[in-house]
Design an enzyme around this catalytic site. Structure first.
Site, mmCIF file in Angstrom:
data_model
loop_
_atom_site.group_PDB
_atom_site.id
_atom_site.type_symbol
_atom_site.label_atom_id
_atom_site.label_comp_id
_atom_site.label_asym_id
_atom_site.label_seq_id
_atom_site.Cartn_x
_atom_site.Cartn_y
_atom_site.Cartn_z
ATOM 1 N N ASP A 19 49.322 3.149 -36.437
ATOM 2 C CA ASP A 19 49.811 1.791 -36.710
ATOM 3 C C ASP A 19 49.554 1.371 -38.151
ATOM 4 O O ASP A 19 50.459 0.957 -38.867
ATOM 5 C CB ASP A 19 49.119 0.750 -35.793
ATOM 6 C CG ASP A 19 49.703 0.760 -34.391
ATOM 7 O OD1 ASP A 19 50.755 1.392 -34.184
ATOM 8 O OD2 ASP A 19 49.081 0.133 -33.508
ATOM 9 N N ARG A 23 35.082 -8.442 -36.400
ATOM 10 C CA ARG A 23 36.206 -8.994 -37.179
ATOM 11 C C ARG A 23 35.746 -9.855 -38.348
ATOM 12 O O ARG A 23 36.238 -9.691 -39.458
ATOM 13 C CB ARG A 23 37.172 -9.780 -36.279
ATOM 14 C CG ARG A 23 37.758 -8.994 -35.116
ATOM 15 C CD ARG A 23 38.247 -7.634 -35.497
ATOM 16 N NE ARG A 23 38.639 -6.843 -34.333
ATOM 17 C CZ ARG A 23 38.668 -5.515 -34.317
ATOM 18 N NH1 ARG A 23 38.320 -4.814 -35.391
ATOM 19 N NH2 ARG A 23 39.036 -4.865 -33.237
ATOM 20 N N ASP A 69 42.494 -10.254 -31.537
ATOM 21 C CA ASP A 69 42.056 -9.867 -32.879
ATOM 22 C C ASP A 69 42.937 -10.427 -33.988
ATOM 23 O O ASP A 69 42.460 -10.764 -35.060
ATOM 24 C CB ASP A 69 41.935 -8.346 -32.968
ATOM 25 C CG ASP A 69 40.724 -7.847 -32.185
ATOM 26 O OD1 ASP A 69 39.724 -8.588 -32.133
ATOM 27 O OD2 ASP A 69 40.774 -6.740 -31.628
ATOM 28 N N SER A 115 43.178 2.211 -25.208
ATOM 29 C CA SER A 115 42.999 1.578 -26.509
ATOM 30 C C SER A 115 41.509 1.293 -26.654
ATOM 31 O O SER A 115 40.912 0.615 -25.811
ATOM 32 C CB SER A 115 43.812 0.288 -26.549
ATOM 33 O OG SER A 115 43.372 -0.490 -27.627
HETATM 34 N N1 ARG Z 1 38.972 -7.946 -25.254
HETATM 35 C C1 ARG Z 1 38.012 -7.770 -26.284
HETATM 36 C C2 ARG Z 1 38.077 -8.862 -27.294
HETATM 37 O O1 ARG Z 1 39.066 -9.490 -27.429
HETATM 38 C C3 ARG Z 1 38.083 -6.402 -26.924
HETATM 39 C C4 ARG Z 1 39.340 -6.080 -27.628
HETATM 40 C C5 ARG Z 1 39.184 -4.758 -28.279
HETATM 41 N N2 ARG Z 1 40.308 -3.937 -28.273
HETATM 42 C C6 ARG Z 1 40.488 -2.798 -27.577
HETATM 43 N N3 ARG Z 1 41.367 -2.004 -28.005
HETATM 44 N N4 ARG Z 1 39.784 -2.476 -26.536
HETATM 45 O O2 ARG Z 1 37.114 -9.103 -27.967
#
Ligand code: ARG
Length: 407
Positions: A15, A96, A125, A177
């Site tokens: 990506d 982040r 994110d 993911s």
């Molecule tokens: N759901 C979690 C959050 O929003 C983790 C997101 C992380 N992404 C993943 N590809 N698992 O903080």
């Protein structure tokens, strides 16, 4: 005229590699990539750095932010015992803001007018990146190529990559993911999208299967100073080392897995699995020490505010006035959260088996039912008389008017 510049949060994956080309061709920008080392599994960051250059970046930055992540971000998480919806220790939500900080710094250093990220339009994110950037520098503009481009399917994206000379690597789609950092791993998608499906064994990397965990329990003493972990079994070490050591110890005993349904900001429920043996052990121990050291009213209020703090961090408001004010509150409670907590790991469990602190508010002479009791029991009757007054007045009134039990 020189092209304008964009700093792209880069991971080395398909990506964000396609993002480089897209930003050049569709937006006519010079792309500077930045990878932050937050302790993720990709250990070959040199390869990632060069891949960005091969994919067309004019500059490729790698920032090792691990110590900073622990000292300026996880320290607040630990102080607040951060758990979104009482279950998710915020691991992606914590990385982040540190990445955003470095993106903004790089934009200033290189005179970039844009920041870009590779998040989709459905997750949390994107919000965390964009709101974070806006809070640190509202003059910067954000581009989210994945939300804008028309590469809807994986084959379309691979075709775009191949047409633009981007290495595609293994073309098979990864089954899940995954986002990870030194605090833990988050795993979603694939078969996990059906909440009835049991998480397959291959999603877990840092925790043993319970059946494979040792038969004998393992005991560890975690030391804290001013609310931060600072020692294991009496040996002093950095908080980063405590996290890493506990990841190994708790992980080999099968402790540290979560499987939850959580409410994303965009209103969608999602099923996510998390693995953070060290992080969960630290929060368990930290809470136990707070139980010993914090005065009752402070502790009760803190528990409420921890909930709010976690919600703000989950919702991308790390750099916001309320979150910062809550940090100041949390910090003000941690000065004397110093002492030891003994944890016993066994077959997927972590049990607190003891706690001690030179600032403990536990007073054995007040608590004991044995010899040496200093508690004035005669005062209890008066206390109960006063405390029960409202209930008694209410009950008597309702009884006399034939409304017994009525509010
Ligand atoms: N759901 C979690 C959050 O929003 C983790 C997101 C992380 N992404 C993943 N590809 N698992 O903080």
């Amino acid at each position: 005229m020189a092209r304008e510049k964009v700093v792209l949060a880069y991971s080395g994956g398909l990506d964000t590699s396609c993002c480089i080309k897209w930003l050049q061709t569709e937006r006519d920008l010079d792309v500077i990539t930045l990878v932050a080392n937050v302790g993720q599994e990709t250990d070959d960051l040199d390869f990632v750095r060069e891949k960005a250059l091969r994919s067309g970046a004019v500059e490729s930055l790698v920032a090792d932010v691990r110590e900073e992540f622990v000292n300026d971000f996880l320290s607040h998480e630990i102080a607040a015992n951060g758990m979104y919806e009482n279950k998710y220790p915020l691991l992606s939500a914590l990385s982040r803001p540190v990445i955003v900080k470095h993106l903004v710094e790089a934009a200033h250093r290189y005179g970039a007018t844009y920041i870009a990220h590779g998040c989709t339009g459905k997750g949390n994110d994107q919000v965390r990146f964009e709101v974070g950037v806006q809070a640190l520098d509202p003059t910067l503009k954000v581009i989210a190529p994945v939300r804008e481009w028309d590469l809807y399917t994986r084959p379309q994206e691979i075709a775009f990559a191949q047409a633009n000379g981007i290495e595609v690597g293994a073309t098979k789609k990864a089954p899940y993911s995954i986002d990870d950092n030194l605090w833990g791993r988050a795993i979603e998608c694939g078969v996990l999208e059906d909440p009835w499906n049991e998480p397959p064994a291959d999603i877990w990397k840092t925790t043993a299967e319970i059946a494979d965990a040792p038969e004998e329990p393992e005991t560890v003493v975690v030391g804290f100073e001013g609310g931060m972990p600072c020692a294991i079994d009496g040996e002093r070490m950095s908080a980063l080392d405590v996290i890493e050591k506990l990841n190994v110890i708790a992980g080999r005993n099968g402790y540290g897995r979560l499987d939850v349904i959580e409410n994303r900001m965009v209103g969608v429920k999602s099923r996510e699995c998390y693995e953070l043996p060290g992080g969960l052990a630290i929060i368990t121990a930290h809470k136990a020490l707070e139980d010993l050291c914090l005065e009752r009213e402070l502790l009760h209020t803190k528990l409420h505010l921890e909930h709010k703090w976690s919600e703000l961090v989950y919702q991308g408001l790390w750099y916001s006035p309320l979150k910062m004010a809550l940090d100041a509150f949390m910090q003000s409670t941690q000065g004397l959260v110093t002492g030891d907590v003994r944890l016993r790991f066994h077959k997927g469990t972590c049990t607190v088996t003891g706690s001690r602190s030179k600032y403990s508010l536990y007073d054995k002479s007040l608590a004991t039912y044995d010899e040496g009791d200093t508690f004035d029991r005669d005062s209890a009757a008066g206390f109960i008389y006063q405390w029960g007054m409202p209930s008694r007045v209410w009950a008597a009134q309702r009884l006399s008017t034939g409304n017994q039990g009525q509010i």
